[in-house]
Design an enzyme around this catalytic site. Structure first.
Site, mmCIF file in Angstrom:
data_model
loop_
_atom_site.group_PDB
_atom_site.id
_atom_site.type_symbol
_atom_site.label_atom_id
_atom_site.label_comp_id
_atom_site.label_asym_id
_atom_site.label_seq_id
_atom_site.Cartn_x
_atom_site.Cartn_y
_atom_site.Cartn_z
ATOM 1 N N GLY A 200 -2.545 5.612 -11.381
ATOM 2 C CA GLY A 200 -3.083 4.691 -10.271
ATOM 3 C C GLY A 200 -1.647 5.193 -9.356
ATOM 4 N N GLY B 139 1.800 3.680 -7.535
ATOM 5 C CA GLY B 139 2.487 2.391 -8.154
ATOM 6 C C GLY B 139 3.645 3.653 -8.802
ATOM 7 N N GLU C 166 -7.549 8.957 -6.949
ATOM 8 C CA GLU C 166 -7.881 8.831 -6.111
ATOM 9 C C GLU C 166 -6.783 9.218 -5.268
ATOM 10 O OE1 GLU C 166 -9.358 5.083 -6.912
ATOM 11 O OE2 GLU C 166 -6.975 4.278 -7.102
ATOM 12 N N ASN D 267 -2.810 -7.085 -5.305
ATOM 13 C CA ASN D 267 -3.670 -6.371 -4.176
ATOM 14 C C ASN D 267 -4.954 -5.912 -4.541
ATOM 15 O OD1 ASN D 267 -0.562 -5.403 -3.987
ATOM 16 N ND2 ASN D 267 -0.183 -3.659 -5.295
ATOM 17 N N GLY E 283 -9.711 1.351 -7.439
ATOM 18 C CA GLY E 283 -10.086 2.757 -8.409
ATOM 19 C C GLY E 283 -10.474 2.509 -9.592
#
Lengths: 496, 496
Positions: free
Chosen positions: A263, A265, A288, A378, A382
């Site tokens: 992810g 971050g 993603e 946020n 995904g």
């Protein structure tokens, strides 16, 4: 003067300033904009729409790939351009508007927006605004650093506005693989069986008559704002690498692992960085978004191939990537987010999903989105696409936040984005809990002892011991289950 | 004497009494048993294991397709045969053992057990016990009224025990379609594009040497125990049919709809019954289980084809089905539950999933499993497989329970099985809330006014109004969010 980027003479006449293109919009329209995790977003139209809203409120429904850069979401929210927003955002000003109820936010799995547009469950897109590196002779649009939902928007929108970004290298052409599932019942299997395969076209096909405006820009994507690894993220990364080494040793996967997803971050980026100190080679990503860490793993040779929907980089890594793009050409592909996150592919490939949790509870439920159970951070992005359908759902978090006032491990999460049924592994800097095949009563002691910050362990042990007295598959002291969150709200700390 | 059902002479010698077969088991083994929603379960071995446990505690890990019939789960739980159970159950005695912590229950998505066995995330199966209608000349096992996880168990188990059920008509042969995905990385697309296609074999292939025992039985499946429709379930069914008519009118699907899935139980059965009063023809089902209503829809001509993993019927409908099985032969197929519930197929076909909720909250989160947030009812079953990946996730519930003491609509569910991201439509006898494309602040008023029992509406309106004062994407009064459940626990009603 743009003939090498606009390769049809008839389209050159549609070049216009952004403010002229902005006059094509009408209030309450549904607008689809390119952009995914600050990459590939339209740079000019958001600001032109903000200008235009000074004279006429627009109240658009804005659908994107994911988050936009350039403060566009915040500027548009503050100017009243946006009334409704989906499927993801990460902007402080927009977040405030969402949490005050002034902007309605639909927090969606990133694989589903395209499907809902196709079926008509969402309103049809009136205007699509798509950033491009070029428009080919057949009219097809070459995206920039993200594909996101752009192909779906182009397919559906009544009108398409192209933002031609001169700062996007033409060498991006060929990096993309554009494939969209057909409407049902003609839907066929997606014939993709490894991260590196190509099943589509290199640009987004469109009848050029539907391109109503071309706006020329020349500014790069906003740089990624992830923080560098620290001692805690390093420890999390070590736990993950050790766990994956154990999976290989147990014969549950080969030394090249299964395709990785990470992810957006700081923590996810750090975990991938951790793989550069690992013995693994020939890794693949089917993710993603690619951050700095993915490019570094391609450079170091740990990563053989990376598939994603977007590339978001720090300024220096962006510079490095652009200057060496030919090195990556045959080891990278950018796909529509419907395909990068598609349940069919995620299950087939057996993705190892690594995503960040805001908090998780002693039974393995994960909150990824709601601070205090109520206020949007946020969005789920995904993470659900990968956690639900992949082979391994790993969630990472630092064990505490706000100088120790908040425990990331709580009796009960105040909002559930990933249920106990979907979560396989939890990791903090203190350790890793492998929940596979365990009942809730087995998970709780493991999560408390392995993952919780020591300051909060006694209170969680006490909670769990008293919950056991009430019995059940998932014991709780219901009237205290959310008390930690409430205490933080009222007195500013979860500490009793 | 069983030559028409055991079509290899060498296997006839392995026929033995159940108590002899039970001696093949050792304590702490992992056992895979056929059986899915009371259909196709082993009839003799569970009782033989109960007998055996009188002299030696067994403490098995028992994996099945889904719930067993014949009180087997309860008898085995009470006798100490089972220490660990997955992925689903629906037995009152076992439920007590689970909620007291004496049996550990892993509540899994029904599509995932086979995948976790294949990858080694679950312990390997020592012995499989598979009910069969016949063993073919090549050794292949012909299942009875359910496939469930039987093919996976047979593929993996060290030893296989076949329960040959003489009461199962030989006409069942040919009804099944056995296909299992290959291990990664050789995993290929599943080439199934409509509910009626066949992609596998009609029996479960096995090296006959691995069949260590054959136990002959002669008793039918336990009859289904669903209740007949009543005024409330009729109202729920009417709301669903009206909604689906609206989808067709809006052009979001054709008059044959999309393939239907309906969960086990009284309300889902009633909703399907409702379709027999609908204008729809040429419907298809791609479900995990078929109940009486599905057979009735095949008879009435509304349903053109039904695919499932199990058929569970009332005694009269079972009689009707068995006597007319040739009528259904080309309109029915039974598949492994990994395929009936597979994310790839569920997304490709665009399943309309209809499942029962225990309770849901004002923002659309659904609890399917935990009474009061703590005590297991049955398990999530396949509802998550369909809700997460299908086209429409519809959850149905009566608006109140226990003579009005419990509201099925609450401020916050006390356990989340289906998150707000996955739930599209909620239905009670009072009405239907279509949540697609709506933000949480839009969902709450809709759910309160459309779905809630009038007795509870004022309290929910009051809760939501006070929650709004605290703000957020998903406003809550956190210290009251679970108070309704706590009030019921303490004073026996959610009414203030």
């Amino acid at each position: 003067m743009y003939a090498h980027r606009i390769r049809r003479a008839d389209l050159l006449a549609r070049v216009m300033p952004a403010d002229a293109a902005a006059r094509l919009f009408a209030p309450a329209m549904t607008v689809g904009m390119s952009g995914f995790t600050r990459a590939g977003d339209a740079k000019a139209l958001p600001r032109a729409l903000v200008e235009r809203a000074r004279t006429e409120p627009l109240c658009l429904t804005l659908i994107t790939g994911a988050s936009l850069g350039n403060d566009s979401d915040g500027l548009m929210a503050n100017a009243g351009v946006i009334a409704r927003r989906l499927p993801f955002q990460a902007d402080a000003a927009l977040r405030r508007k969402i949490n005050s109820g002034e902007v309605l936010f639909i927090d969606q799995h990133l694989s589903e927006t395209a499907e809902q547009l196709r079926s008509g469950a969402l309103p049809p897109v009136d205007i699509a605004v798509i950033e491009a590196a070029a428009i080919r002779a057949d009219g097809a649009i070459v995206p920039t650093m993200a594909v996101g939902n752009s192909a779906s928007f182009v397919q559906q929108a009544k009108h398409v506005i192209v933002e031609l970004n001169l700062s996007a290298p033409l060498a991006l052409e060929g990096l993309h693989d554009i494939y969209l599932p057909r409407p049902r019942p003609e839907r066929a299997p997606i014939q993709l069986t490894s991260p590196g395969e190509r099943i589509g076209t290199t640009a987004i096909a469109i009848d050029p008559d539907r391109i109503v405006a071309i706006v020329v820009t020349d500014s790069p994507d906003s740089p990624s704002n992830v923080l560098p690894p620290d001692a805690e993220t390093d420890a999390i990364a070590r736990h993950v690498v050790t766990f994956l080494e154990g999976e290989v040793a147990a014969g549950r996967m080969g030394p090249q692992l299964l395709p990785l997803q990470a992810g957006i971050g700081t923590i996810a980026n750090a975990v991938l960085h951790g793989l550069s100190q690992s013995p693994f080679r020939g890794l693949t990503m089917y993710s993603e978004v690619l951050q700095d860490s993915a490019i570094a793993l391609l450079d170091s040779g740990h990563l053989a191939f990376a598939s994603a929907s977007s590339i978001t980089l720090s300024a220096p890594m962006h510079e490095h990537f652009i200057h060496n793009i030919d090195r990556y050409r045959d080891r990278l592909v950018l796909r529509p987010q419907e395909i990068s996150n598609h349940p069919e592919i995620v299950r087939r490939l057996g993705i190892i999903g690594m995503n960040t949790a805001l908090e998780f509870d002693i039974y393995g439920n994960v909150n990824s989105t709601h601070v205090g159970g109520t206020h949007m951070m946020n969005g789920i992005g995904g993470s659900g696409d990968f956690a639900r359908n992949g082979e391994l759902a790993i969630f990472v978090s630092k064990s505490a936040a706000k100088d120790g006032a908040i425990s990331s491990v709580v009796p009960m999460v105040a909002h559930v984005d990933h249920t106990e049924h979907d979560v396989d592994v939890l990791v903090t800097e203190w350790g890793l809990a492998d929940l596979r095949g365990l009942a809730p009563r087995e998970r709780a002691p493991l999560i408390i002892e392995r993952c919780t910050h020591p300051d909060f362990r006694p209170a969680l042990r006490d909670y769990y011991a008293r919950a056991l007295l009430r019995g059940g598959q998932t014991p709780h002291v219901l009237e205290e289950a959310l008390a930690w969150h409430e205490r933080y709200r009222v007195i500013g700390t979860m500490q009793a």
